[in-house]
Write a protein that holds these residues in place. Structure first.
Motif, PDB file in Angstrom:
ATOM      1  N   LEU A 298      11.561   4.469 -11.452  1.00  0.00           N
ATOM      2  CA  LEU A 298      10.418   4.499 -10.558  1.00  0.00           C
ATOM      3  C   LEU A 298       9.362   3.490 -10.937  1.00  0.00           C
ATOM      4  O   LEU A 298       8.298   3.297 -10.279  1.00  0.00           O
ATOM      5  N   THR A 299       9.567   2.588 -11.851  1.00  0.00           N
ATOM      6  CA  THR A 299       8.910   1.405 -11.869  1.00  0.00           C
ATOM      7  C   THR A 299       9.429   0.398 -10.843  1.00  0.00           C
ATOM      8  O   THR A 299       8.388  -0.570 -10.385  1.00  0.00           O
ATOM      9  N   ALA A 300      10.407   0.394 -10.327  1.00  0.00           N
ATOM     10  CA  ALA A 300      11.048  -0.452  -9.118  1.00  0.00           C
ATOM     11  C   ALA A 300      10.069  -0.572  -7.824  1.00  0.00           C
ATOM     12  O   ALA A 300       9.719  -1.496  -7.466  1.00  0.00           O
ATOM     13  N   PRO A 301       9.608   0.552  -7.223  1.00  0.00           N
ATOM     14  CA  PRO A 301       8.600   0.726  -6.089  1.00  0.00           C
ATOM     15  C   PRO A 301       7.329  -0.064  -6.597  1.00  0.00           C
ATOM     16  O   PRO A 301       6.787  -0.710  -5.584  1.00  0.00           O
ATOM     17  N   LEU A 302       6.790  -0.043  -7.645  1.00  0.00           N
ATOM     18  CA  LEU A 302       5.782  -0.699  -8.210  1.00  0.00           C
ATOM     19  C   LEU A 302       5.924  -2.298  -8.206  1.00  0.00           C
ATOM     20  O   LEU A 302       5.156  -3.061  -7.781  1.00  0.00           O
ATOM     21  N   VAL A 303       7.094  -2.514  -8.719  1.00  0.00           N
ATOM     22  CA  VAL A 303       7.322  -3.946  -8.818  1.00  0.00           C
ATOM     23  C   VAL A 303       7.432  -4.449  -7.036  1.00  0.00           C
ATOM     24  O   VAL A 303       7.116  -5.636  -6.998  1.00  0.00           O
ATOM     25  N   ILE A 304       8.003  -3.807  -6.185  1.00  0.00           N
ATOM     26  CA  ILE A 304       8.193  -3.926  -4.653  1.00  0.00           C
ATOM     27  C   ILE A 304       6.708  -3.977  -4.534  1.00  0.00           C
ATOM     28  O   ILE A 304       6.438  -5.096  -3.683  1.00  0.00           O
ATOM     29  N   SER A 305       5.870  -3.185  -4.423  1.00  0.00           N
ATOM     30  CA  SER A 305       4.404  -3.391  -3.947  1.00  0.00           C
ATOM     31  C   SER A 305       3.709  -4.494  -4.525  1.00  0.00           C
ATOM     32  O   SER A 305       3.133  -5.313  -3.862  1.00  0.00           O
ATOM     33  N   SER A 306       3.935  -4.918  -5.705  1.00  0.00           N
ATOM     34  CA  SER A 306       3.210  -5.964  -6.453  1.00  0.00           C
ATOM     35  C   SER A 306       4.022  -7.280  -5.861  1.00  0.00           C
ATOM     36  O   SER A 306       3.275  -8.288  -5.434  1.00  0.00           O
ATOM     37  N   SER A 307       5.036  -7.465  -5.523  1.00  0.00           N
ATOM     38  CA  SER A 307       6.081  -8.377  -5.152  1.00  0.00           C
ATOM     39  C   SER A 307       5.453  -8.744  -3.543  1.00  0.00           C
ATOM     40  O   SER A 307       5.156 -10.054  -3.133  1.00  0.00           O
ATOM     41  N   ALA A 308       5.342  -7.477  -2.781  1.00  0.00           N
ATOM     42  CA  ALA A 308       4.883  -7.778  -1.478  1.00  0.00           C
ATOM     43  C   ALA A 308       3.501  -8.375  -1.364  1.00  0.00           C
ATOM     44  O   ALA A 308       3.185  -9.411  -0.452  1.00  0.00           O
TER      45      ALA A 308
ATOM     46  N   LEU B   5       0.765  -1.173   0.076  1.00  0.00           N
ATOM     47  CA  LEU B   5       0.116  -0.044  -0.049  1.00  0.00           C
ATOM     48  C   LEU B   5       0.912   1.040   0.161  1.00  0.00           C
ATOM     49  O   LEU B   5       0.462   2.094  -0.551  1.00  0.00           O
ATOM     50  N   MET B   6       2.002   1.405   0.723  1.00  0.00           N
ATOM     51  CA  MET B   6       2.769   2.435   1.053  1.00  0.00           C
ATOM     52  C   MET B   6       3.596   2.776  -0.447  1.00  0.00           C
ATOM     53  O   MET B   6       3.892   4.002  -0.941  1.00  0.00           O
ATOM     54  N   ALA B   7       3.915   1.634  -1.024  1.00  0.00           N
ATOM     55  CA  ALA B   7       5.011   1.824  -2.032  1.00  0.00           C
ATOM     56  C   ALA B   7       4.274   2.198  -3.280  1.00  0.00           C
ATOM     57  O   ALA B   7       4.526   3.084  -3.856  1.00  0.00           O
ATOM     58  N   PHE B   8       2.673   1.729  -3.355  1.00  0.00           N
ATOM     59  CA  PHE B   8       1.739   2.131  -4.056  1.00  0.00           C
ATOM     60  C   PHE B   8       1.440   3.462  -4.256  1.00  0.00           C
ATOM     61  O   PHE B   8       1.475   4.614  -4.853  1.00  0.00           O
ATOM     62  N   SER B   9       1.054   4.149  -2.803  1.00  0.00           N
ATOM     63  CA  SER B   9       0.507   5.295  -2.595  1.00  0.00           C
ATOM     64  C   SER B   9       1.702   6.360  -2.778  1.00  0.00           C
ATOM     65  O   SER B   9       1.253   7.459  -3.428  1.00  0.00           O
ATOM     66  N   ILE B  10       2.790   6.147  -2.374  1.00  0.00           N
ATOM     67  CA  ILE B  10       3.743   7.370  -2.220  1.00  0.00           C
ATOM     68  C   ILE B  10       4.363   7.540  -3.748  1.00  0.00           C
ATOM     69  O   ILE B  10       4.715   8.680  -4.055  1.00  0.00           O
ATOM     70  N   TYR B  11       4.573   6.485  -4.580  1.00  0.00           N
ATOM     71  CA  TYR B  11       5.444   6.373  -5.662  1.00  0.00           C
ATOM     72  C   TYR B  11       4.483   6.439  -7.047  1.00  0.00           C
ATOM     73  O   TYR B  11       4.808   6.724  -8.094  1.00  0.00           O
ATOM     74  N   THR B  12       3.267   6.028  -6.838  1.00  0.00           N
ATOM     75  CA  THR B  12       2.255   6.132  -8.106  1.00  0.00           C
ATOM     76  C   THR B  12       2.273   7.451  -8.702  1.00  0.00           C
ATOM     77  O   THR B  12       2.298   7.932 -10.006  1.00  0.00           O
ATOM     78  N   PRO B  13       1.967   8.528  -8.030  1.00  0.00           N
ATOM     79  CA  PRO B  13       1.862   9.890  -8.680  1.00  0.00           C
ATOM     80  C   PRO B  13       3.190  10.234  -9.219  1.00  0.00           C
ATOM     81  O   PRO B  13       2.860  10.904 -10.409  1.00  0.00           O
ATOM     82  N   LEU B  14       4.181  10.060  -8.653  1.00  0.00           N
ATOM     83  CA  LEU B  14       5.587  10.515  -9.444  1.00  0.00           C
ATOM     84  C   LEU B  14       5.692   9.621 -10.691  1.00  0.00           C
ATOM     85  O   LEU B  14       6.160  10.017 -11.598  1.00  0.00           O
ATOM     86  N   PHE B  15       5.299   8.069 -10.530  1.00  0.00           N
ATOM     87  CA  PHE B  15       5.387   7.337 -12.020  1.00  0.00           C
ATOM     88  C   PHE B  15       4.337   7.812 -12.933  1.00  0.00           C
ATOM     89  O   PHE B  15       4.936   7.853 -14.241  1.00  0.00           O
ATOM     90  N   LEU B  16       3.377   8.062 -12.630  1.00  0.00           N
ATOM     91  CA  LEU B  16       2.280   8.687 -13.573  1.00  0.00           C
ATOM     92  C   LEU B  16       2.877   9.968 -14.175  1.00  0.00           C
ATOM     93  O   LEU B  16       2.682  10.080 -15.298  1.00  0.00           O
ATOM     94  N   VAL B  17       3.178  11.048 -13.462  1.00  0.00           N
ATOM     95  CA  VAL B  17       3.757  12.198 -14.191  1.00  0.00           C
ATOM     96  C   VAL B  17       5.042  11.998 -14.752  1.00  0.00           C
ATOM     97  O   VAL B  17       5.230  12.524 -15.779  1.00  0.00           O
ATOM     98  N   ASN B  18       6.127  11.485 -13.993  1.00  0.00           N
ATOM     99  CA  ASN B  18       7.328  11.214 -14.406  1.00  0.00           C
ATOM    100  C   ASN B  18       7.742  10.395 -15.694  1.00  0.00           C
ATOM    101  O   ASN B  18       8.552  10.501 -16.604  1.00  0.00           O
TER     102      ASN B  18
END
Length: 415
Positions: free
Chosen positions: A371-381, A232-245
């Motif tokens: 910034l793809t890495a945090p999303l992979v971490i999110s899914s792996s968790a 949840l935290m990896a998704f919530s924190i880094y998704t906005p950055l991933f979408l924009v950047n």
């Protein structure tokens, strides 16, 4: 036939804790929306902003289990709860007086100490006082929906409006008002759980942590909730950055996608735990755990904004599992007298890994691999939580009775 009143104590308690937990997350997340205003005054770096977030998560992870322990030992759970609500309201007001990063950092540490116990105490009380067929719904409504409505929806609107109308100092000053009102409501309307009084610990009786942790469901809940928080935290924190950047969408489009997640979280945060009241904690955790695995990957592989909003909304159903493994399963797996410490352990350790360590490690991964890495971490968790769910022992009381009756019938036939 006696007509059941809608405004029963159970419903009244659920409503009070909905606002109590909602205000906790309103207050916890308020600083995220005020940081842009504060950054101009203090010249905060991104590292310092990250440390401010990690500071609260660290002390929250320690005070959560301790708060649960204190509430289990205390004669009056509601008095302990009201006290912590007043304390965190005062600390929140104190944020308006900060004049440096060092002072802000210290206040966030203190905030974590006084806020951490509130979730274990409220969740243990609501879980104990709930009807067996309402435990999942009540914990989901208070925890998931209260969090989403106040922390993700109302907080940015109200806090930013106050900061624009006055200044960020005033926004913090005004947060004490709901806290004082809530503490008075808790003292007036909340009762000390009778079930805990019947089996409660005496003042001299020690609560044995080994007695709690030896239950398979408790340490599995700790692992699953830690993975859930990481997801949840990896998704919530880094998704906005991933979408924009990375995706290159505008900030307004990004906010719509995140709002779709918030709306889904608020709705499914009630629906999924309610399903578990009928179908069982284990199968629901497994089925909807798949949604959490797929959610981060939908952001990576789907480019259509409209399709992405639809997927994010429906796949947010996986977030409904959080309150099941955080509250319902631990309370149903140990004697009621250990309810507070059981929920506190699950939340505290989950907060340590998901709320404190995960943002730091995910940030390091993003710096090294993108910034793809945090999303992979999110899914792996989420995948690890999904696997652990298969090993849970079903704790829904009605399902437990069915199993016992079947085993008794089988043994009778054998004899």
């Amino acid at each position: 036939m006696e007509k059941r009143k809608f405004w029963s104590y159970e419903n009244k308690l659920t409503a009070i804790f909905f606002f109590s937990i909602g205000f906790v997350f309103f207050d916890r997340l308020a600083i995220n929306y005020l940081i842009p205003f504060m950054q101009e005054d203090f010249s905060l770096t991104n590292t310092q902003i990250g440390l401010v977030s990690a500071a609260l998560a660290l002390t929250w992870s320690i005070s959560g289990p301790l708060g649960g322990y204190i509430s289990d030992k205390a004669k009056s759970k509601k008095a302990v709860l009201a006290t912590f609500v007043v304390l965190f309201s005062v600390v929140s007001l104190s944020h308006g007086f900060v004049g440096s990063f060092a002072m802000l950092f210290v206040l966030r540490l203190v905030m974590g100490i006084v806020e951490g116990p509130i979730i274990p105490i409220t969740q243990s009380i609501i879980a104990v006082e709930s009807s067996e067929n309402r435990r999942g719904f009540n914990t989901g409504f208070t925890m998931n929906t209260g969090n989403a409505v106040f922390g993700s929806f109302l907080a940015p609107l109200v806090i930013v409006a106050l900061a624009n109308a006055f200044d960020w100092h005033t926004a913090f000053y005004l947060t004490i008002i709901p806290g004082i009102i809530l503490s008075m409501v808790i003292l007036k309307f909340v009762k000390n759980p009778k079930k805990l009084e019947q089996v409660g610990t005496s003042e001299n009786e020690k609560i044995n942590f080994k007695e709690v942790i030896k239950h398979r469901n408790i340490w599995l809940s700790i692992i699953i909730f830690s993975c859930f928080m990481t997801f949840l935290m990896a998704f919530s924190i880094y998704t906005p950055l991933f979408l924009v950047n990375v995706k290159g969408v505008s900030s307004s489009t990004m906010s719509l996608i995140m709002a779709a997640f918030g709306a889904g979280y608020a709705i499914f945060g009630i629906v999924i735990p309610a399903f578990s009241d009928r179908l069982g904690r284990k199968p629901i955790s497994i089925i909807f755990g798949i949604c959490s695995i797929l959610l981060p990957f939908s952001l990576i592989f789907v480019d259509s904004v409209s399709m992405l909003m639809i997927l994010v909304f429906f796949l947010s159903a996986g977030s409904g599992v959080g309150s099941i493994v955080m509250s319902a399963v631990p309370v149903e797996s140990v004697p009621f007298k250990f309810a507070g410490v059981a929920v506190g352990l699950v939340i505290g350790i989950g907060e340590l890994f998901g709320g404190f360590l995960n943002p730091i490690l995910s940030g390091m991964a993003a710096d090294n691999w993108g910034l793809t890495a945090p999303l992979v971490i999110s899914s792996s968790a989420a995948f690890l939580a999904f696997l652990c769910s298969f090993f849970m022992i079903e704790s829904l009381p009605s399902k437990v009775r069915e199993t016992e009756e079947q085993e008794l019938g089988t043994s009778s036939v054998t004899v």
